[in-house]
Design a protein around this motif. Structure first.
Motif, PDB file in Angstrom:
ATOM      1  N   THR A   1      -6.553  -1.178   3.811  1.00  0.00           N
ATOM      2  CA  THR A   1      -5.109  -1.369   3.690  1.00  0.00           C
ATOM      3  C   THR A   1      -4.366  -0.070   4.004  1.00  0.00           C
ATOM      4  O   THR A   1      -3.220  -0.093   4.404  1.00  0.00           O
TER       5      THR A   1
ATOM      6  N   ARG B   1     -19.274   0.874   1.257  1.00  0.00           N
ATOM      7  CA  ARG B   1     -17.959   0.308   0.967  1.00  0.00           C
ATOM      8  C   ARG B   1     -18.031  -1.104   0.367  1.00  0.00           C
ATOM      9  O   ARG B   1     -17.003  -1.699   0.052  1.00  0.00           O
ATOM     10  N   GLY B   2     -19.230  -1.622   0.264  1.00  0.00           N
ATOM     11  CA  GLY B   2     -19.398  -2.910  -0.417  1.00  0.00           C
ATOM     12  C   GLY B   2     -19.058  -4.119   0.423  1.00  0.00           C
ATOM     13  O   GLY B   2     -18.733  -5.182  -0.121  1.00  0.00           O
TER      14      GLY B   2
ATOM     15  N   ASN C   1     -13.966  -1.592   7.104  1.00  0.00           N
ATOM     16  CA  ASN C   1     -13.772  -2.458   5.931  1.00  0.00           C
ATOM     17  C   ASN C   1     -12.375  -3.065   5.898  1.00  0.00           C
ATOM     18  O   ASN C   1     -11.920  -3.475   4.849  1.00  0.00           O
ATOM     19  N   ASP C   2     -11.721  -3.090   7.081  1.00  0.00           N
ATOM     20  CA  ASP C   2     -10.376  -3.660   7.172  1.00  0.00           C
ATOM     21  C   ASP C   2      -9.474  -3.045   6.097  1.00  0.00           C
ATOM     22  O   ASP C   2      -8.921  -3.744   5.240  1.00  0.00           O
TER      23      ASP C   2
ATOM     24  N   ARG D   1      -0.777  -2.972   7.625  1.00  0.00           N
ATOM     25  CA  ARG D   1      -1.506  -1.831   7.076  1.00  0.00           C
ATOM     26  C   ARG D   1      -0.578  -0.624   7.021  1.00  0.00           C
ATOM     27  O   ARG D   1       0.389  -0.540   7.778  1.00  0.00           O
TER      28      ARG D   1
ATOM     29  N   LEU E   1     -10.236   5.401  -2.960  1.00  0.00           N
ATOM     30  CA  LEU E   1     -10.616   5.264  -1.555  1.00  0.00           C
ATOM     31  C   LEU E   1     -11.268   3.914  -1.232  1.00  0.00           C
ATOM     32  O   LEU E   1     -11.749   3.709  -0.122  1.00  0.00           O
ATOM     33  N   ALA E   2     -11.282   3.015  -2.203  1.00  0.00           N
ATOM     34  CA  ALA E   2     -11.968   1.729  -2.003  1.00  0.00           C
ATOM     35  C   ALA E   2     -11.410   0.946  -0.820  1.00  0.00           C
ATOM     36  O   ALA E   2     -12.143   0.282  -0.099  1.00  0.00           O
ATOM     37  N   SER E   3     -10.116   1.057  -0.612  1.00  0.00           N
ATOM     38  CA  SER E   3      -9.512   0.286   0.475  1.00  0.00           C
ATOM     39  C   SER E   3      -8.842   1.210   1.491  1.00  0.00           C
ATOM     40  O   SER E   3      -7.769   0.916   2.001  1.00  0.00           O
TER      41      SER E   3
ATOM     42  N   LYS F   1     -11.884   8.924  -7.431  1.00  0.00           N
ATOM     43  CA  LYS F   1     -12.111   8.834  -5.989  1.00  0.00           C
ATOM     44  C   LYS F   1     -12.589   7.446  -5.535  1.00  0.00           C
ATOM     45  O   LYS F   1     -12.085   6.897  -4.554  1.00  0.00           O
ATOM     46  N   ARG F   2     -13.582   6.899  -6.241  1.00  0.00           N
ATOM     47  CA  ARG F   2     -14.160   5.629  -5.807  1.00  0.00           C
ATOM     48  C   ARG F   2     -13.107   4.514  -5.793  1.00  0.00           C
ATOM     49  O   ARG F   2     -13.075   3.683  -4.897  1.00  0.00           O
ATOM     50  N   LYS F   3     -12.229   4.534  -6.783  1.00  0.00           N
ATOM     51  CA  LYS F   3     -11.190   3.506  -6.844  1.00  0.00           C
ATOM     52  C   LYS F   3     -10.112   3.777  -5.792  1.00  0.00           C
ATOM     53  O   LYS F   3      -9.656   2.874  -5.093  1.00  0.00           O
TER      54      LYS F   3
ATOM     55  N   THR G   1     -10.766   6.380   6.721  1.00  0.00           N
ATOM     56  CA  THR G   1     -10.387   7.759   7.012  1.00  0.00           C
ATOM     57  C   THR G   1     -11.100   8.295   8.246  1.00  0.00           C
ATOM     58  O   THR G   1     -12.249   7.945   8.520  1.00  0.00           O
TER      59      THR G   1
ATOM     60  N   PRO H   1       0.839  -1.202   0.000  1.00  0.00           N
ATOM     61  CA  PRO H   1       0.000   0.000   0.000  1.00  0.00           C
ATOM     62  C   PRO H   1       0.872   1.250   0.000  1.00  0.00           C
ATOM     63  O   PRO H   1       1.988   1.235   0.524  1.00  0.00           O
TER      64      PRO H   1
ATOM     65  N   ASN I   1      -2.352   4.265  -3.345  1.00  0.00           N
ATOM     66  CA  ASN I   1      -2.079   3.044  -4.113  1.00  0.00           C
ATOM     67  C   ASN I   1      -1.950   3.354  -5.603  1.00  0.00           C
ATOM     68  O   ASN I   1      -2.400   2.594  -6.469  1.00  0.00           O
TER      69      ASN I   1
END
Lengths: 331, 284
Positions: A172, A122-123, A169-170, A203, A93-95, A89-91, A98, A20, A81
C-alpha cells in the motif's frame, strides 16, 4: 531566507484510518557534528505519488533509510500508517515495498529464488507465491532471466529485480530511492509506467529522484529538501504556479547568426512572449506564457521571420526552474 | 499520534519462521558458492593427504592403537577444518551485508535483524557441518579399514568438535559484525585463529606461567586430548635442564569441564555481542 511552506489540505479522521500514510515527526539524523537531516516534519497521506527532491547530500536517502530502519533517527520518529518504523518494524513495514539505493542480491540465487525468499518473509501465501513472482518478473520484462543466477546480471537487471521485490506483495506504501538509476531508457520508461499503474491501484508512492522530468511525469506532489531541511511540500501545480510564474521556455537553434534587434524587438514583441534573449550568436532563449498551442504558434511566427530556424525545443521544465530557484535560495 | 489500522493483506510470518526462511536461502547461496567448493576441496585434500601418507608410510603413531589412530588423525586436523569453515562461512557473513549491499535487499523488509543474524548463523553452521561430515566420514573410513571398531572417545571428541564449531562461528559472526569490510573481517579472523590465539596461548603459558583459560583455542584442546589415554595432566612442569633443577616449562591442558565451559562461554558472549552490534549498525 524564509520560504513559504504549505501542507496539502488534511483529510478527515474517518478517511485517515483507511488511507495509507507516511509521516516524519521531527526526524533528525546527525553524524557527529554533521546534520544529515534536521527536524523533518512531513505528513503524506492518501493515494498518490510524491516526488522527493533535493541535491546530492540534501538528506533524501537518509530520510528514506530511516523509513526502512536501515538507519536509526537521532531524534524524532518515522511513521508508516501510524506505526513507528524503528520500534515496531515488522508491523510498520508489513505493507510497504522499498527500494533503497541499488541493493545486491545473493549472487548464487536466481531471481525466482530471491523473490520467493522475499515473498516468504512478507507472508505471501504459498499458493500465490509462484504466480506472483512470475507475474512481477514478467511485468519487468525479466522472464527469460528468472532462473539464471543473479551474479551474472548487469546493474540494470539487478535494479529490475529489486523493483520487482519492492512491488511483490502489492504494497500500500511504496518507498523508492531513485528507482530508475542504472536502467536503460526502455527500463526507465517501463518503471515510470509501473509507478503510474500503482497510482491507479490506489497506492501511496514516495520516491526520490534527480530526474525532474520523471517527477513531473509521474508525481502529483513534490517535497523538496536541502541541507537536511524541508523547503517545500505541495502539489506539483501549486509549486510550479507559485515559483515559476507559469512561464515556459524554449530554445531556438539557428543556422546563421541573428541580429540582436530581431530578438529584442520583433520576437520579444510577439504575443505571449515574456522575454527573448540570445544565448549566443546562433541560439535564442524565449520565455512565454501559455501552453502547447502558444508554443506551436510561436514556432510558426519565428519561422516566418526567415532567420534560419533549425531546432526548437523546450529548454527546461517548470519544475526544473522551481527546483533551481528554491535550491539556490537555500544555499 | 493517530495510529491507522492499515493492515497488510498478507500475514507476516513469526520471527522464528523468518529465521527458517533466511537459513534456507542463505544455505542455498552457500552451497552454490565458490567458497563452499574451495572449502570442500581443502577438506578433501587434507583427507587424501592423510590417507596416502598413513597408507604408504604406515607411521607407528597412527597404527599402534585404535585410540592413537583417531588421536593422530582426527585430533590434530579437525580443529583446523573447523577454523577454516568458520572463516569461510562466518568471516564476512555480516560485514558482507554492508559491503556488498545485500543487507539493503533483506533488512528493509518486515523482519527483525536478529532473525537475519540467527538465520545466517544456522546456515553457516549447517554448511560447516557438511564439510565436517566429509572429514568425519573419511576419518571413520580409514579408522575402520585399519581397526575393527570406533572407540567411544571418538563420539565424545565429535561432540566437542561440534561445540567448538558453534563457538568458532559465534566468534567469527561477532567479528564480522564489527566491520563493514568483508576482506578486513575475514583477514583479521584468520590471523586471530591461525596465529594470534596460538601465540598468546604459548606466551601466557610458557613465559608468564598462567593458564590460558581465556583463549578459545585452549579450550578446544579437549577435542584431541579426549582421544589420549590416560587424559593428559592438567598442569605439567618440566625442567629445562637435564637431570632437573634450573628453569622449568609449565604446560597446561584444559580439563574437559574447563574446555566445555570455555567454548560455551565464548559462544554465549560473542553471540550476544554480535547480535547487539548488528542490531545497532547502520547502513550508511
Amino acid at each position: 531566507m524564509s520560504l513559504p511552506f504549505k501542507q496539502p489540505p488534511r483529510i478527515g479522521w474517518e478517511e485517515e484510518i483507511t488511507m495509507p500514510s507516511i509521516e516524519a515527526v521531527n526526524l533528525t539524523k546527525q553524524y557527529g557534528a554533521f546534520t544529515a537531516l534536521s527536524d523533518l516534519n512531513l505528513k503524506i497521506e492518501g493515494t498518490k505519488c510524491v516526488g522527493f527532491l533535493g541535491p546530492n547530500g540534501a538528506g533524501k536517502t537518509t530520510a528514506l533509510k530511516m523509513f526502512t530502519d536501515l538507519i536509526r533517527p537521532t531524534k524524532g520518529e518515522a511513521l508508516i500508517n501510524g506505526v513507528n518504523v524503528h520500534t515496531e518494524k515488522r508491523k510498520a513495514l508489513a505493507s510497504v515495498g522499498t527500494l533503497i539505493e541499488t541493493p545486491e542480491i545473493y549472487s548464487s540465487l536466481t531471481p525466482r529464488e530471491a523473490l520467493t525468499m522475499i515473498a516468504e518473509i512478507r507472508g505471501i501465501p504459498h499458493a500465490e507465491r509462484k504466480k506472483r513472482v512470475e507475474d512481477i518478473v514478467a511485468e519487468l520484462r525479466m522472464e527469460e532471466w528468472i532462473d539464471k543466477r543473479v551474479g551474472k546480471f548487469s546493474k540494470g537487471m539487478k535494479q529490475r529485480i529489486c523493483i520487482a521485490s519492492a512491488l511483490l506483495n502489492d504494497p500500500t506504501v511504496v518507498l523508492l530511492d531513485e528507482p530508475t538509476t542504472g536502467l536503460d531508457p526502455r527500463g526507465m520508461s517501463e518503471v515510470r509506467d509501473i509507478i503510474k499503474a500503482l497510482k491507479g491501484k490506489k497506492r501511496l508512492i514516495f520516491m526520490s529522484s534527480h530526474i525532474l522530468s520523471e517527477v513531473s511525469d509521474v508525481c502529483d506532489e513534490v517535497a523538496m529538501i536541502n541541507h537536511g531541511k524541508l523547503i517545500i511540500y505541495d502539489t506539483l501545480p501549486h509549486v510550479t504556479a507559485k515559483f515559476s510564474g507559469g512561464n515556459n521556455v524554449v530554445e531556438v537553434g539557428l543556422l546563421r547568426p541573428v541580429d540582436s534587434q530581431i530578438v529584442t524587438q520583433t520576437i520579444a514583441a510577439m504575443p505571449d512572449v515574456v522575454t527573448a534573449e540570445k544565448i549566443d550568436d546562433k541560439d535564442l532563449k524565449i520565455s512565454f506564457s501559455g501552453g502547447l498551442e502558444v508554443q506551436e504558434r510561436l514556432l510558426n511566427d519565428i519561422v516566418k521571420l526567415n532567420i534560419g530556424v533549425v531546432s526548437y525545443k523546450a529548454a527546461s521544465s517548470e519544475l526544473e526552474d522551481v527546483y533551481l530557484k528554491l535550491i539556490t535560495a537555500t544555499l | 499520534m493517530t495510529q491507522t489500522n492499515f493492515e497488510s493483506k498478507n500475514v507476516v510470518p513469526s520471527s522464528i519462521a523468518q529465521v527458517g526462511i533466511i537459513t534456507k536461502y542463505t544455505f542455498l547461496d552457500y552451497v552454490r558458492s565458490r567458497r563452499f567448493f574451495i572449502m570442500l576441496t581443502i577438506t578433501a585434500l587434507i583427507s587424501v593427504l592423510l590417507t596416502v601418507l598413513v597408507g604408504y608410510y604406515r607411521p607407528a603413531g597412527f597404527l599402534t592403537s585404535e585410540l592413537g589412530f583417531y588421536s593422530s588423525w582426527w585430533g590434530t586436523s579437525v580443529t583446523f577444518v573447523i577454523i577454516l569453515s568458520g572463516i569461510f562461512f562466518g568471516g564476512d557473513a555480516i560485514s558482507g551485508e554492508f559491503q556488498n549491499k545485500t543487507g539493503y535487499f533483506g533488512v528493509s523488509n518486515p523482519i527483525r535483524r536478529s532473525s537475519i543474524y540467527i538465520g545466517k548463523w544456522i546456515a553457516a553452521f549447517i554448511a560447516s557441518i557438511a564439510i565436517l561430515g566429509v572429514f568425519t566420514a573419511v576419518t571413520l573410513g580409514n579408522g575402520l579399514y585399519y581397526f575393527s571398531g570406533v572407540p567411544s572417545q571418538f563420539g565424545e571428541s565429535l561432540l566437542f568438535a561440534l561445540l567448538y564449531l558453534v563457538a568458532v562461528l559465534g566468534f567469527t559472526f561477532f567479528f564480522s559484525s564489527l566491520f563493514k569490510s568483508s576482506s578486513m573481517s575475514i583477514l583479521l579472523t584468520a590471523i586471530l585463529f591461525l596465529f594470534v590465539f596460538t601465540l598468546i596461548q604459548s606466551l601466557v603459558a610458557g613465559l608468564v606461567q598462567i593458564e590460558p583459560w581465556f583463549i578459545l583455542t585452549y579450550g578446544s584442546q579437549i577435542i584431541g586430548n579426549v582421544l589420549t589415554s590416560p587424559y593428559p595432566l592438567h598442569i605439567t612442569t618440566t625442567s629445562l635442564r637435564p637431570g632437573g633443577g634450573g628453569p622449568t616449562l609449565t604446560t597446561y591442558n584444559a580439563t574437559i569441564p574447563e574446555g566445555l565451559a570455555i567454548m560455551a562461554i565464548y559462544f554465549a558472549v560473542t553471540a550476544v555481542l554480535g547480535l547487539i552490534l548488528f542490531e545497532r549498525k547502520e547502513f550508511n
